[in-house]
Design a protein around this motif. Structure first.
Motif, PDB file in Angstrom:
ATOM      1  N   GLU A  79       1.014  -1.744   0.020  1.00  0.00           N
ATOM      2  CA  GLU A  79      -0.420   0.049   0.129  1.00  0.00           C
ATOM      3  C   GLU A  79       1.023   1.576   0.016  1.00  0.00           C
ATOM      4  O   GLU A  79       1.751   1.692   0.836  1.00  0.00           O
ATOM      5  CB  GLU A  79      -0.895   0.091   1.155  1.00  0.00           C
ATOM      6  CG  GLU A  79      -2.010   1.386   1.027  1.00  0.00           C
ATOM      7  CD  GLU A  79      -2.770   0.938   2.370  1.00  0.00           C
ATOM      8  OE1 GLU A  79      -3.718   0.008   2.992  1.00  0.00           O
ATOM      9  OE2 GLU A  79      -3.309   2.077   3.133  1.00  0.00           O
ATOM     10  N   ARG A 273     -15.255   2.878  13.232  1.00  0.00           N
ATOM     11  CA  ARG A 273     -14.867   3.642  13.143  1.00  0.00           C
ATOM     12  C   ARG A 273     -12.994   3.507  14.136  1.00  0.00           C
ATOM     13  O   ARG A 273     -12.085   3.034  12.455  1.00  0.00           O
ATOM     14  CB  ARG A 273     -15.029   4.916  13.617  1.00  0.00           C
ATOM     15  CG  ARG A 273     -14.108   6.058  13.972  1.00  0.00           C
ATOM     16  CD  ARG A 273     -13.479   6.074  12.563  1.00  0.00           C
ATOM     17  NE  ARG A 273     -11.714   6.773  12.154  1.00  0.00           N
ATOM     18  CZ  ARG A 273     -10.528   6.008  11.598  1.00  0.00           C
ATOM     19  NH1 ARG A 273     -11.028   6.271   9.965  1.00  0.00           N
ATOM     20  NH2 ARG A 273      -9.090   7.176  11.992  1.00  0.00           N
ATOM     21  N   THR A 276     -11.893   0.986  10.810  1.00  0.00           N
ATOM     22  CA  THR A 276     -10.648   1.260  10.393  1.00  0.00           C
ATOM     23  C   THR A 276      -9.167   1.738  10.851  1.00  0.00           C
ATOM     24  O   THR A 276      -8.410   2.480  10.506  1.00  0.00           O
ATOM     25  CB  THR A 276     -11.581   2.519   9.639  1.00  0.00           C
ATOM     26  OG1 THR A 276     -13.003   1.654   9.681  1.00  0.00           O
ATOM     27  CG2 THR A 276     -11.279   2.823   8.305  1.00  0.00           C
ATOM     28  N   HIS A 277      -9.315   3.133  12.169  1.00  0.00           N
ATOM     29  CA  HIS A 277      -8.630   2.887  12.645  1.00  0.00           C
ATOM     30  C   HIS A 277      -7.547   1.528  12.946  1.00  0.00           C
ATOM     31  O   HIS A 277      -6.299   2.048  13.241  1.00  0.00           O
ATOM     32  CB  HIS A 277      -9.367   3.813  14.253  1.00  0.00           C
ATOM     33  CG  HIS A 277      -8.226   4.194  14.929  1.00  0.00           C
ATOM     34  ND1 HIS A 277      -8.130   5.998  15.466  1.00  0.00           N
ATOM     35  CD2 HIS A 277      -7.848   3.923  16.508  1.00  0.00           C
ATOM     36  CE1 HIS A 277      -7.378   5.895  16.081  1.00  0.00           C
ATOM     37  NE2 HIS A 277      -7.344   4.795  16.824  1.00  0.00           N
ATOM     38  N   LYS A 279      -7.644  -0.686  11.909  1.00  0.00           N
ATOM     39  CA  LYS A 279      -6.578  -1.436  10.131  1.00  0.00           C
ATOM     40  C   LYS A 279      -5.091  -0.616  10.178  1.00  0.00           C
ATOM     41  O   LYS A 279      -4.728  -0.992   9.851  1.00  0.00           O
ATOM     42  CB  LYS A 279      -7.278  -1.224   9.319  1.00  0.00           C
ATOM     43  CG  LYS A 279      -7.678  -2.441   8.114  1.00  0.00           C
ATOM     44  CD  LYS A 279      -6.958  -1.092   6.988  1.00  0.00           C
ATOM     45  CE  LYS A 279      -6.113  -1.430   5.456  1.00  0.00           C
ATOM     46  NZ  LYS A 279      -5.720  -1.102   4.941  1.00  0.00           N
ATOM     47  N   GLY A 280      -5.225   0.849  10.393  1.00  0.00           N
ATOM     48  CA  GLY A 280      -4.283   1.822  10.147  1.00  0.00           C
ATOM     49  C   GLY A 280      -3.162   1.532  11.006  1.00  0.00           C
ATOM     50  O   GLY A 280      -1.924   1.605  10.155  1.00  0.00           O
ATOM     51  N   ASN A 283      -1.275  -1.527   9.616  1.00  0.00           N
ATOM     52  CA  ASN A 283      -0.632  -1.326   7.929  1.00  0.00           C
ATOM     53  C   ASN A 283       0.395  -1.352   8.302  1.00  0.00           C
ATOM     54  O   ASN A 283       1.663  -1.517   7.885  1.00  0.00           O
ATOM     55  CB  ASN A 283      -1.101   0.115   7.568  1.00  0.00           C
ATOM     56  CG  ASN A 283      -2.448  -0.098   6.583  1.00  0.00           C
ATOM     57  OD1 ASN A 283      -2.881  -0.857   6.072  1.00  0.00           O
ATOM     58  ND2 ASN A 283      -2.949   1.266   6.553  1.00  0.00           N
ATOM     59  N   ALA A 383      -2.289   8.957   9.786  1.00  0.00           N
ATOM     60  CA  ALA A 383      -3.685   8.895   9.352  1.00  0.00           C
ATOM     61  C   ALA A 383      -4.737  10.003   9.878  1.00  0.00           C
ATOM     62  O   ALA A 383      -5.343  10.680   9.527  1.00  0.00           O
ATOM     63  CB  ALA A 383      -4.126   7.063   9.945  1.00  0.00           C
ATOM     64  N   LEU A 384      -3.856  10.058  11.161  1.00  0.00           N
ATOM     65  CA  LEU A 384      -5.285  11.059  11.938  1.00  0.00           C
ATOM     66  C   LEU A 384      -4.861  12.156  11.580  1.00  0.00           C
ATOM     67  O   LEU A 384      -5.600  12.591  11.389  1.00  0.00           O
ATOM     68  CB  LEU A 384      -5.406  11.444  13.334  1.00  0.00           C
ATOM     69  CG  LEU A 384      -5.825   9.405  14.255  1.00  0.00           C
ATOM     70  CD1 LEU A 384      -6.035   9.417  15.880  1.00  0.00           C
ATOM     71  CD2 LEU A 384      -7.409   9.173  13.314  1.00  0.00           C
ATOM     72  N   LEU A 387      -6.683  13.264   7.992  1.00  0.00           N
ATOM     73  CA  LEU A 387      -7.850  12.562   8.331  1.00  0.00           C
ATOM     74  C   LEU A 387      -8.629  14.008   8.897  1.00  0.00           C
ATOM     75  O   LEU A 387      -9.410  14.412   8.573  1.00  0.00           O
ATOM     76  CB  LEU A 387      -8.016  12.306   9.434  1.00  0.00           C
ATOM     77  CG  LEU A 387      -8.403   9.925   8.171  1.00  0.00           C
ATOM     78  CD1 LEU A 387      -8.555   9.030   9.102  1.00  0.00           C
ATOM     79  CD2 LEU A 387      -9.287  10.234   6.257  1.00  0.00           C
ATOM     80  N   ILE A 392      -6.821  11.928   3.266  1.00  0.00           N
ATOM     81  CA  ILE A 392      -5.563  11.159   3.109  1.00  0.00           C
ATOM     82  C   ILE A 392      -5.609  11.525   1.281  1.00  0.00           C
ATOM     83  O   ILE A 392      -4.687  10.440   1.519  1.00  0.00           O
ATOM     84  CB  ILE A 392      -5.727   9.972   3.698  1.00  0.00           C
ATOM     85  CG1 ILE A 392      -7.111   8.892   3.273  1.00  0.00           C
ATOM     86  CG2 ILE A 392      -5.984   9.672   4.674  1.00  0.00           C
ATOM     87  CD1 ILE A 392      -6.933   7.088   3.443  1.00  0.00           C
TER      88      ILE A 392
HETATM   89  C1  MEV Z   1      -6.372   3.071   5.110  1.00  0.00           C
HETATM   90  O1  MEV Z   1      -5.338   2.036   4.641  1.00  0.00           O
HETATM   91  C2  MEV Z   1      -5.815   3.120   6.473  1.00  0.00           C
HETATM   92  C3  MEV Z   1      -6.879   4.090   7.309  1.00  0.00           C
HETATM   93  O2  MEV Z   1      -8.258   4.025   6.600  1.00  0.00           O
HETATM   94  C4  MEV Z   1      -6.307   4.349   8.223  1.00  0.00           C
HETATM   95  C5  MEV Z   1      -7.719   5.274   9.057  1.00  0.00           C
HETATM   96  O3  MEV Z   1      -8.967   5.359   8.648  1.00  0.00           O
HETATM   97  O4  MEV Z   1      -7.102   6.014  10.366  1.00  0.00           O
HETATM   98  C6  MEV Z   1      -6.438   5.387   6.653  1.00  0.00           C
END
Ligand code: MEV
Length: 444
Positions: A79, A273, A276-277, A279-280, A283, A383-384, A387, A392
């Motif tokens: 990514e 949320r 996703t948080h 997940k980042g 990453n 990321a925060l 965002l 992003i």
């Molecule tokens: C993308 O791979 C990861 C994010 O979506 C994490 C997040 O939203 O905090 C940017």
């Protein structure tokens, strides 16, 4: 070598290698391992029906200082922007002292399920009365660990009552069930094999003491006795983009810090949320886990289960504004079952080279776990911050543009030239990339 190498991102790969050869302990064979990776022959010995090897980009995250030690962090990830994001936040954090990181001892859980237990409390009492003998026997199934100062040091008996609510309640039965959790110190190994050997090996003895049959015998990936933690601070002024004038940086940076805290609170309150948080965060964590030959699926599973520990899925990180110190402070805690001995760490040449680059951070499971926590935190903070400010997509799409350019057939210097046009036009279609490439070649 300092982990700060200005302009590293602008150099061609060969120049980056030259810098590493000059400034780190990596030799020509290690650098070659970065390029060649795993051989098909080795792959054939690792999995069934092997037909080849699968490549991923390997990048280096720079600027990290953890517990006062600089470290260059290898990351295997497809990514775009993950490596840059971690490097960027690490650069801001280092101006305020870098990351502090630590990890618990490597205590894993091996589980043995006991079924159809007529009198669970009596069984629990019998197992607890036999604990010393059971632990001694358990340790005969992990002699390597015992020789390294680890092994099975406790067992915990739990009664698992039938479900009365939730998605599985209807399919559950009222037959009694118990579990024996074997607590095992795996030292610098991730320990899955040792833990599974102990669980399988000791199960017949547990059946005998319990007087009932055992069923599953397997480690738990919720390795929450083995958490890693990291914290960092970033000065308000450092949160601003470079073009913000000096007089405005403190105030503008404070606003950004506040908006990052608001973003964190969203994840703290809302599982949609938080997913996703987190997940980042992963990453960053996964990319280092892959580069160091660790089981990133185990880390993922443990992280998500830990995030739900309070009965509600939430953020693995936290943020707060410290007005008196003029900083944003952030931290992370997550289970981190990683090893620096055993597993793929021995057979994969790229993993060996990555571990060499990490130096003392790959010398023990605890140091590596702390590093992974710091990397996860840096990725999340990046990321925060994005965002909470410009979003992003701008940064992401300019990196994505390079992948589109590559897909359209661009090579070498053409890649950045095509990507620049696509980014300026905010058009990321492969057709357009081909047109731009043709123009470029026509004009050359
Ligand atoms: C993308 O791979 C990861 C994010 O979506 C994490 C997040 O939203 O905090 C940017």
């Amino acid at each position: 070598m300092s982990s700060r190498i200005p302009g590293f991102y602008k150099l061609p790969v060969s120049e980056r290698h030259a810098r590493l050869a000059a400034g780190t302990s990596l030799d020509a064979a290690d650098l070659d391992a970065f390029l060649q990776g795993l051989s098909p022959d080795t792959a054939d010995h690792m999995v069934e029906n092997a037909v080849g090897v699968f490549g991923l980009p390997l990048g280096l995250a720079l600027n990290f200082v953890i517990n006062d030690q600089p470290v260059i962090v290898p990351m295997a990830v497809e990514e775009p922007s993950v490596v840059a994001a971690c490097s960027h936040i690490a650069g801001l954090a280092r101006r305020s002292g870098g990351f502090s990181a630590e990890a618990d001892p490597s205590h894993m859980v091996g589980q043995v399920q006991l079924l159809d237990v007529a009198d669970p409390e009596a069984v629990r009492a019998r197992l607890e009365a036999q604990k010393p003998a059971l632990l001694e026997q358990a340790n005969t199934f992990c002699e390597g660990l015992v020789a390294r100062g680890g092994g099975c040091f406790d067992l915990v008996v739990r009664i698992l009552p039938p479900l009365t609510e939730g998605p599985h309640a209807e399919l559950d039965s009222d037959r009694p069930m118990m579990v024996v959790d074997l607590l095992i110190d795996t030292k610098d190994a991730m320990g899955a094999n040792a833990v599974n050997s102990v669980a399988e090996g000791i199960a017949p003895a547990l059946e005998e003491v319990a007087g009932h049959r055992s069923h599953l015998r397997i480690l738990s990936n919720l390795s929450d006795r083995r958490c890693a933690r990291a914290t960092m601070r970033i000065a308000f002024a450092d949160l601003c983009k470079k073009d913000v004038p000096a007089a405005d940086r403190e105030g503008r940076g404070r606003e950004i810090a506040e908006s990052i805290v608001e973003a964190y609170r969203f994840a703290a309150r809302d599982p949609y949320r938080a997913c996703t948080h987190n997940k980042g965060i992963l990453n960053g964590v996964d990319a280092v886990a892959i580069a160091t030959g660790n089981d990133w699926r185990a880390i993922e599973a443990g992280a998500h289960a830990h995030a739900a520990r309070g009965g509600r899925y939430t953020s693995l990180t936290w943020y707060r504004v410290l007005d008196d110190a003029g900083v944003l402070e952030a931290g992370i805690e997550l289970p981190m079952a990683v090893g620096t001995v055993g597993g793929a760490t021995r057979v994969h040449p790229t993993v060996a080279a990555c571990r060499k680059l990490l130096g003392p951070f790959a010398a023990s499971a605890a140091s590596l776990a702390g590093l992974l926590a710091a990397v996860g935190l840096s990725q999340n903070a990046a990321a925060l911050r994005a965002l909470s400010t410009e979003g992003i997509q701008r940064g992401h799409m300019s990196l994505h543009a390079r992948q589109v350019a590559l897909a359209a057939g661009a090579s070498g210097e053409e890649v950045d030239k095509v990507a620049q046009v696509l980014t300026a036009e905010t058009c990321f279609r492969e057709n357009r990339a081909r047109e731009v490439l043709n123009d470029l070649r026509g004009n050359a």
